[in-house]
Motif scaffolding. Sequence first.
Motif, PDB file in Angstrom:
ATOM      1  N   PHE A 157      38.044 -39.153   5.306  1.00  0.00           N
ATOM      2  CA  PHE A 157      38.496 -37.785   5.536  1.00  0.00           C
ATOM      3  C   PHE A 157      39.182 -37.194   4.309  1.00  0.00           C
ATOM      4  CE2 PHE A 157      38.198 -39.172  10.053  1.00  0.00           C
ATOM      5  CZ  PHE A 157      37.208 -38.267  10.407  1.00  0.00           C
ATOM      6  N   VAL A 158      39.756 -38.033   3.475  1.00  0.00           N
ATOM      7  CA  VAL A 158      40.305 -37.516   2.212  1.00  0.00           C
ATOM      8  C   VAL A 158      39.189 -36.912   1.374  1.00  0.00           C
ATOM      9  CG1 VAL A 158      41.370 -38.148   0.023  1.00  0.00           C
ATOM     10  CG2 VAL A 158      42.301 -39.053   2.152  1.00  0.00           C
ATOM     11  N   LEU A 159      38.085 -37.656   1.227  1.00  0.00           N
ATOM     12  CA  LEU A 159      36.958 -37.162   0.444  1.00  0.00           C
ATOM     13  C   LEU A 159      36.256 -35.995   1.135  1.00  0.00           C
ATOM     14  CD1 LEU A 159      35.274 -40.408  -0.959  1.00  0.00           C
ATOM     15  CD2 LEU A 159      36.847 -38.850  -2.097  1.00  0.00           C
ATOM     16  N   THR A 160      36.257 -36.005   2.468  1.00  0.00           N
ATOM     17  CA  THR A 160      35.623 -34.921   3.214  1.00  0.00           C
ATOM     18  C   THR A 160      36.359 -33.599   3.026  1.00  0.00           C
ATOM     19  OG1 THR A 160      34.734 -36.399   4.920  1.00  0.00           O
ATOM     20  CG2 THR A 160      35.037 -34.096   5.533  1.00  0.00           C
ATOM     21  N   CYS A 161      37.680 -33.668   3.045  1.00  0.00           N
ATOM     22  CA  CYS A 161      38.493 -32.445   3.134  1.00  0.00           C
ATOM     23  C   CYS A 161      38.869 -31.831   1.798  1.00  0.00           C
ATOM     24  CB  CYS A 161      39.758 -32.740   3.935  1.00  0.00           C
ATOM     25  SG  CYS A 161      39.420 -33.278   5.617  1.00  0.00           S
ATOM     26  N   PHE A 162      38.927 -32.620   0.753  1.00  0.00           N
ATOM     27  CA  PHE A 162      39.379 -32.092  -0.543  1.00  0.00           C
ATOM     28  C   PHE A 162      38.253 -32.175  -1.566  1.00  0.00           C
ATOM     29  CE2 PHE A 162      43.175 -33.619   1.636  1.00  0.00           C
ATOM     30  CZ  PHE A 162      43.979 -32.492   1.579  1.00  0.00           C
ATOM     31  N   PRO A 163      37.966 -31.048  -2.223  1.00  0.00           N
ATOM     32  CA  PRO A 163      38.663 -29.756  -2.199  1.00  0.00           C
ATOM     33  C   PRO A 163      38.072 -28.751  -1.205  1.00  0.00           C
ATOM     34  CG  PRO A 163      37.098 -29.747  -3.970  1.00  0.00           C
ATOM     35  CD  PRO A 163      36.943 -31.080  -3.283  1.00  0.00           C
ATOM     36  N   VAL A 164      37.183 -29.180  -0.297  1.00  0.00           N
ATOM     37  CA  VAL A 164      36.485 -28.240   0.592  1.00  0.00           C
ATOM     38  C   VAL A 164      37.453 -27.411   1.421  1.00  0.00           C
ATOM     39  CG1 VAL A 164      34.770 -28.068   2.442  1.00  0.00           C
ATOM     40  CG2 VAL A 164      34.525 -29.815   0.691  1.00  0.00           C
ATOM     41  N   ILE A 165      38.599 -28.007   1.792  1.00  0.00           N
ATOM     42  CA  ILE A 165      39.554 -27.338   2.665  1.00  0.00           C
ATOM     43  C   ILE A 165      40.021 -25.996   2.095  1.00  0.00           C
ATOM     44  CG2 ILE A 165      41.520 -28.535   1.616  1.00  0.00           C
ATOM     45  CD1 ILE A 165      41.155 -27.589   5.322  1.00  0.00           C
ATOM     46  N   PHE A 166      40.020 -25.865   0.750  1.00  0.00           N
ATOM     47  CA  PHE A 166      40.513 -24.643   0.121  1.00  0.00           C
ATOM     48  C   PHE A 166      39.500 -23.496   0.202  1.00  0.00           C
ATOM     49  CE2 PHE A 166      42.646 -28.153  -2.203  1.00  0.00           C
ATOM     50  CZ  PHE A 166      43.941 -27.884  -1.791  1.00  0.00           C
ATOM     51  N   TRP A 220      30.565 -50.873  -6.286  1.00  0.00           N
ATOM     52  CA  TRP A 220      29.794 -49.637  -6.228  1.00  0.00           C
ATOM     53  C   TRP A 220      29.177 -49.398  -4.858  1.00  0.00           C
ATOM     54  CZ3 TRP A 220      30.545 -46.054  -9.648  1.00  0.00           C
ATOM     55  CH2 TRP A 220      30.928 -46.395 -10.943  1.00  0.00           C
ATOM     56  N   ALA A 221      28.818 -50.489  -4.171  1.00  0.00           N
ATOM     57  CA  ALA A 221      28.224 -50.340  -2.839  1.00  0.00           C
ATOM     58  C   ALA A 221      29.222 -49.719  -1.869  1.00  0.00           C
ATOM     59  CB  ALA A 221      27.749 -51.694  -2.323  1.00  0.00           C
ATOM     60  N   SER A 222      30.463 -50.186  -1.922  1.00  0.00           N
ATOM     61  CA  SER A 222      31.497 -49.645  -1.041  1.00  0.00           C
ATOM     62  C   SER A 222      31.802 -48.193  -1.385  1.00  0.00           C
ATOM     63  CB  SER A 222      32.777 -50.482  -1.148  1.00  0.00           C
ATOM     64  OG  SER A 222      32.545 -51.808  -0.725  1.00  0.00           O
ATOM     65  N   LEU A 223      31.850 -47.894  -2.687  1.00  0.00           N
ATOM     66  CA  LEU A 223      32.092 -46.517  -3.116  1.00  0.00           C
ATOM     67  C   LEU A 223      30.950 -45.612  -2.672  1.00  0.00           C
ATOM     68  CD1 LEU A 223      33.754 -44.432  -4.665  1.00  0.00           C
ATOM     69  CD2 LEU A 223      32.563 -45.132  -6.759  1.00  0.00           C
ATOM     70  N   GLY A 224      29.718 -46.088  -2.812  1.00  0.00           N
ATOM     71  CA  GLY A 224      28.570 -45.305  -2.370  1.00  0.00           C
ATOM     72  C   GLY A 224      28.594 -45.061  -0.873  1.00  0.00           C
ATOM     73  N   ALA A 225      29.002 -46.095  -0.113  1.00  0.00           N
ATOM     74  CA  ALA A 225      29.096 -45.950   1.345  1.00  0.00           C
ATOM     75  C   ALA A 225      30.140 -44.909   1.712  1.00  0.00           C
ATOM     76  CB  ALA A 225      29.447 -47.297   1.978  1.00  0.00           C
ATOM     77  N   LEU A 226      31.259 -44.934   1.020  1.00  0.00           N
ATOM     78  CA  LEU A 226      32.334 -43.977   1.288  1.00  0.00           C
ATOM     79  C   LEU A 226      31.883 -42.551   0.979  1.00  0.00           C
ATOM     80  CD1 LEU A 226      35.268 -43.544   2.111  1.00  0.00           C
ATOM     81  CD2 LEU A 226      35.940 -44.043  -0.252  1.00  0.00           C
ATOM     82  N   ILE A 227      31.192 -42.378  -0.135  1.00  0.00           N
ATOM     83  CA  ILE A 227      30.684 -41.052  -0.493  1.00  0.00           C
ATOM     84  C   ILE A 227      29.655 -40.581   0.534  1.00  0.00           C
ATOM     85  CG2 ILE A 227      29.312 -39.778  -2.194  1.00  0.00           C
ATOM     86  CD1 ILE A 227      30.657 -41.487  -4.362  1.00  0.00           C
TER      87      ILE A 227
END
Length: 300
Positions: free
Chosen positions: A40-49, A209-216
Amino acid sequence: MQKRDILIGLVVVIVWGLNFIAIKVGLRDIPPLLLVALRFVLTCFPVIFFLPRPPISWAWLLALSLSINVGQFSLLFIGMKVGMPAGLASLVLQSQAFFTLLIGVAWLGEQWRWNHLAGLFLAGSGMTIIGSQQGGEMTAAGFGLVIAAAACWGAGNVIMRRATVGIPAFPILSLIVWMGVAAILPLMVLSLWLEGYDAWVAAWHTAGWASLGALIYLALFATIIGYGLWGKLLSRYPAAVVSPFALLVPVVGLTSSVLLLGETVSFWQGVGALLIMIGLVVHVLGANWKVGKKRHENSS
């Protein structure tokens, strides 16, 4: 529906079906609650603005966030961590449709229909069969936690109905992002309390990188793109036309988990999965069959 919109619906189905693969990959190096929070951190920022707050009260917004974002996703991610295969999780989570009905009847006084009862019986039978097949890749704890996640999602659906009564239509993505912002702090606190700071440090050093890709993927594709496209379809067509696409999500989830993760489904788990799918189809589409039958009889 236009062909372009049918294609959009299928894209959303694929994106959401692969979402469960991404969760499994992310959980290899990142603790469940921390993974949800980072999503949710990656989902919301910076889109929330760039998105206005949806026209519902802060109390309803918080209730939605706690039930769906904190309750549903925390229980789902923990359940998949402690022993729920990605494919079966994508299917069992769809029992939210029946929890939505049960809570809606109890709270909002909604009415039962024949297809609701028939679908609930079929899906409940399938859940019972799957729940009895412990061992291998699935544990009782994992199965129970995903059921609880579905219940939280169902509660959130009913809360959303109550919260949006009399409110003009607004972009669904706006609601998703603002709900995400409200979930970040509770999820961070829960992660620190239950998983601990050491788990955060370990995740920082071990996540690749796999975990980072999954998070993205979870933040960008499953949330921003998935809900953005879904919201466009809902703005163009009635919910009854769009919602059946969601029935294909567990099909993609089950298939991709077998192909990409090498998961296996036993014979009885397959029987249970089939019953759940039939129950979902009856629940969602059954009323239309009855209407179609009456129209045919009238025309003849």
